[in-house]
Design a protein around this motif. Structure first.
Motif, PDB file in Angstrom:
ATOM      1  N   ALA A  28       0.820  -1.215   0.000  1.00 26.39           N
ATOM      2  CA  ALA A  28       0.000   0.000   0.000  1.00 26.39           C
ATOM      3  C   ALA A  28       0.855   1.267   0.000  1.00 26.39           C
ATOM      4  CB  ALA A  28      -0.942  -0.004   1.202  1.00 26.39           C
ATOM      5  N   ALA A  29       2.058   1.177   0.592  1.00 26.12           N
ATOM      6  CA  ALA A  29       2.941   2.341   0.696  1.00 26.12           C
ATOM      7  C   ALA A  29       4.032   2.355  -0.373  1.00 26.12           C
ATOM      8  CB  ALA A  29       3.578   2.374   2.084  1.00 26.12           C
ATOM      9  N   SER A  30       4.010   1.369  -1.272  1.00 25.58           N
ATOM     10  CA  SER A  30       5.043   1.240  -2.319  1.00 25.58           C
ATOM     11  C   SER A  30       6.446   1.129  -1.715  1.00 25.58           C
ATOM     12  CB  SER A  30       4.981   2.419  -3.300  1.00 25.58           C
ATOM     13  OG  SER A  30       3.731   2.467  -3.931  1.00 25.58           O
ATOM     14  N   LEU A  31       6.559   0.274  -0.696  1.00 23.42           N
ATOM     15  CA  LEU A  31       7.837   0.015  -0.031  1.00 23.42           C
ATOM     16  C   LEU A  31       8.076  -1.484   0.004  1.00 23.42           C
ATOM     17  CD1 LEU A  31       7.312   2.465   2.967  1.00 23.42           C
ATOM     18  CD2 LEU A  31       8.847   2.833   1.024  1.00 23.42           C
ATOM     19  N   HIS A  32       9.275  -1.903   0.363  1.00 22.52           N
ATOM     20  CA  HIS A  32       9.585  -3.325   0.491  1.00 22.52           C
ATOM     21  C   HIS A  32       9.184  -3.794   1.886  1.00 22.52           C
ATOM     22  CE1 HIS A  32      11.914  -7.066   0.593  1.00 22.52           C
ATOM     23  NE2 HIS A  32      11.807  -7.011  -0.736  1.00 22.52           N
ATOM     24  N   TYR A  33       8.635  -5.001   1.981  1.00 20.71           N
ATOM     25  CA  TYR A  33       8.155  -5.502   3.268  1.00 20.71           C
ATOM     26  C   TYR A  33       9.251  -5.595   4.316  1.00 20.71           C
ATOM     27  CZ  TYR A  33      10.004 -10.174   2.366  1.00 20.71           C
ATOM     28  OH  TYR A  33      10.831 -11.239   2.138  1.00 20.71           O
ATOM     29  N   SER A  34      10.485  -5.906   3.908  1.00 26.06           N
ATOM     30  CA  SER A  34      11.557  -5.998   4.902  1.00 26.06           C
ATOM     31  C   SER A  34      11.892  -4.616   5.463  1.00 26.06           C
ATOM     32  CB  SER A  34      12.810  -6.648   4.309  1.00 26.06           C
ATOM     33  OG  SER A  34      13.349  -5.842   3.274  1.00 26.06           O
ATOM     34  N   ILE A  36       9.606  -2.301   6.020  1.00 32.48           N
ATOM     35  CA  ILE A  36       8.552  -2.070   7.021  1.00 32.48           C
ATOM     36  C   ILE A  36       8.944  -2.726   8.335  1.00 32.48           C
ATOM     37  CG2 ILE A  36       6.138  -2.550   7.648  1.00 32.48           C
ATOM     38  CD1 ILE A  36       6.430  -0.362   5.514  1.00 32.48           C
ATOM     39  N   GLY A  37       9.486  -3.933   8.281  1.00 25.31           N
ATOM     40  CA  GLY A  37       9.930  -4.614   9.497  1.00 25.31           C
ATOM     41  C   GLY A  37      10.987  -3.806  10.233  1.00 25.31           C
ATOM     42  N   GLY A  38      11.939  -3.261   9.498  1.00 24.14           N
ATOM     43  CA  GLY A  38      12.983  -2.437  10.099  1.00 24.14           C
ATOM     44  C   GLY A  38      12.430  -1.170  10.715  1.00 24.14           C
ATOM     45  N   VAL A  39      11.447  -0.568  10.049  1.00 27.41           N
ATOM     46  CA  VAL A  39      10.801   0.634  10.575  1.00 27.41           C
ATOM     47  C   VAL A  39      10.073   0.304  11.877  1.00 27.41           C
ATOM     48  CG1 VAL A  39       8.933   2.306  10.168  1.00 27.41           C
ATOM     49  CG2 VAL A  39      10.591   1.808   8.355  1.00 27.41           C
ATOM     50  N   GLU A  40       9.318  -0.786  11.877  1.00 23.41           N
ATOM     51  CA  GLU A  40       8.554  -1.159  13.065  1.00 23.41           C
ATOM     52  C   GLU A  40       9.450  -1.485  14.258  1.00 23.41           C
ATOM     53  OE1 GLU A  40       5.726  -4.225  12.160  1.00 23.41           O
ATOM     54  OE2 GLU A  40       4.441  -2.848  11.037  1.00 23.41           O
ATOM     55  N   ARG A  41      10.615  -2.024  13.998  1.00 21.72           N
ATOM     56  CA  ARG A  41      11.561  -2.326  15.086  1.00 21.72           C
ATOM     57  C   ARG A  41      12.327  -1.093  15.538  1.00 21.72           C
ATOM     58  NH1 ARG A  41      12.352  -6.462  11.574  1.00 21.72           N
ATOM     59  NH2 ARG A  41      14.299  -5.567  10.809  1.00 21.72           N
ATOM     60  N   GLY A  42      12.223  -0.008  14.783  1.00 20.57           N
ATOM     61  CA  GLY A  42      12.974   1.199  15.114  1.00 20.57           C
ATOM     62  C   GLY A  42      14.396   1.146  14.619  1.00 20.57           C
ATOM     63  N   GLU A  49       9.548  11.658   3.615  1.00 26.14           N
ATOM     64  CA  GLU A  49       8.896  11.177   2.398  1.00 26.14           C
ATOM     65  C   GLU A  49       8.357   9.759   2.599  1.00 26.14           C
ATOM     66  OE1 GLU A  49      10.409   9.904  -1.987  1.00 26.14           O
ATOM     67  OE2 GLU A  49      11.025  11.891  -1.297  1.00 26.14           O
ATOM     68  N   THR A  50       9.159   8.906   3.211  1.00 21.87           N
ATOM     69  CA  THR A  50       8.728   7.528   3.477  1.00 21.87           C
ATOM     70  C   THR A  50       7.607   7.513   4.509  1.00 21.87           C
ATOM     71  OG1 THR A  50      10.917   6.686   2.946  1.00 21.87           O
ATOM     72  CG2 THR A  50       9.495   5.252   4.252  1.00 21.87           C
ATOM     73  N   LEU A  51       7.732   8.346   5.529  1.00 18.98           N
ATOM     74  CA  LEU A  51       6.685   8.436   6.540  1.00 18.98           C
ATOM     75  C   LEU A  51       5.374   8.883   5.902  1.00 18.98           C
ATOM     76  CD1 LEU A  51       6.076   8.050   9.527  1.00 18.98           C
ATOM     77  CD2 LEU A  51       6.757  10.430   9.890  1.00 18.98           C
ATOM     78  N   ALA A  52       5.453   9.821   4.969  1.00 18.04           N
ATOM     79  CA  ALA A  52       4.254  10.285   4.262  1.00 18.04           C
ATOM     80  C   ALA A  52       3.610   9.151   3.467  1.00 18.04           C
ATOM     81  CB  ALA A  52       4.607  11.452   3.343  1.00 18.04           C
ATOM     82  N   LYS A  53       4.412   8.287   2.863  1.00 19.26           N
ATOM     83  CA  LYS A  53       3.868   7.137   2.127  1.00 19.26           C
ATOM     84  C   LYS A  53       3.093   6.208   3.064  1.00 19.26           C
ATOM     85  CE  LYS A  53       7.375   6.758  -1.521  1.00 19.26           C
ATOM     86  NZ  LYS A  53       8.396   5.867  -2.083  1.00 19.26           N
ATOM     87  N   ILE A  54       3.646   5.991   4.248  1.00 22.76           N
ATOM     88  CA  ILE A  54       3.002   5.106   5.229  1.00 22.76           C
ATOM     89  C   ILE A  54       1.705   5.729   5.727  1.00 22.76           C
ATOM     90  CG2 ILE A  54       3.251   4.088   7.522  1.00 22.76           C
ATOM     91  CD1 ILE A  54       6.270   3.711   6.813  1.00 22.76           C
ATOM     92  N   ILE A  55       1.737   7.021   6.033  1.00 19.16           N
ATOM     93  CA  ILE A  55       0.536   7.728   6.490  1.00 19.16           C
ATOM     94  C   ILE A  55      -0.546   7.681   5.418  1.00 19.16           C
ATOM     95  CG2 ILE A  55      -0.370  10.020   7.062  1.00 19.16           C
ATOM     96  CD1 ILE A  55       2.420  10.518   8.426  1.00 19.16           C
TER      97      ILE A  55
END
Length: 116
Positions: A28-34, A36-42, A49-55
């Motif tokens: 949905a955010a046009s990002l790679h799933y791995s 997203i995992g790194g983002v969620e773990r901090g 720009e990436t945060l805007a895609k997620i929002i």
């Protein structure tokens, strides 16, 4: 406060509230799933720009990403909810669950708020 970790935790909460996998959010955010995992773990220091895609993928106001809750308050609220329904019959709990799902859907977070 560790901001990347707090934002990552909040992204995970919002993703789970929508009932999405990391793969679904990534798509949905046009990002790679791995990623997203790194983002969620901090582990990732994401760009605005990436945060805007997620929002945009979540379709929530940007402020929702920064709405951090105190875990103690959250636990108290969950405990209160459990106390309110603990003496109810299964049929009543099922009806309450249906109502809760409808309220959550109306709030714009989807019906899949199984775990948070």
């Amino acid at each position: 406060m560790n901001l990347p970790e707090s934002v990552g935790n909040r992204i995970r909460e919002l993703r789970k509230a929508k009932g999405w996998t990391q793969e679904q959010l990534a798509e949905a955010a046009s990002l790679h799933y791995s990623y997203i995992g790194g983002v969620e773990r901090g582990d990732r220091n994401i760009s605005l720009e990436t945060l805007a895609k997620i929002i945009t993928a979540f379709q929530v106001p940007a402020v929702e990403i920064f709405r951090f809750e105190d875990e103690t308050d959250r636990r108290k609220a969950l405990d209160e909810h459990m106390t309110l329904i603990s003496d109810r019959r299964t049929k009543e709990i099922t009806a309450i669950t249906k109502i809760n799902r409808e309220v959550i859907a109306t709030m714009g977070y989807g019906v899949g708020a199984k775990k948070h």
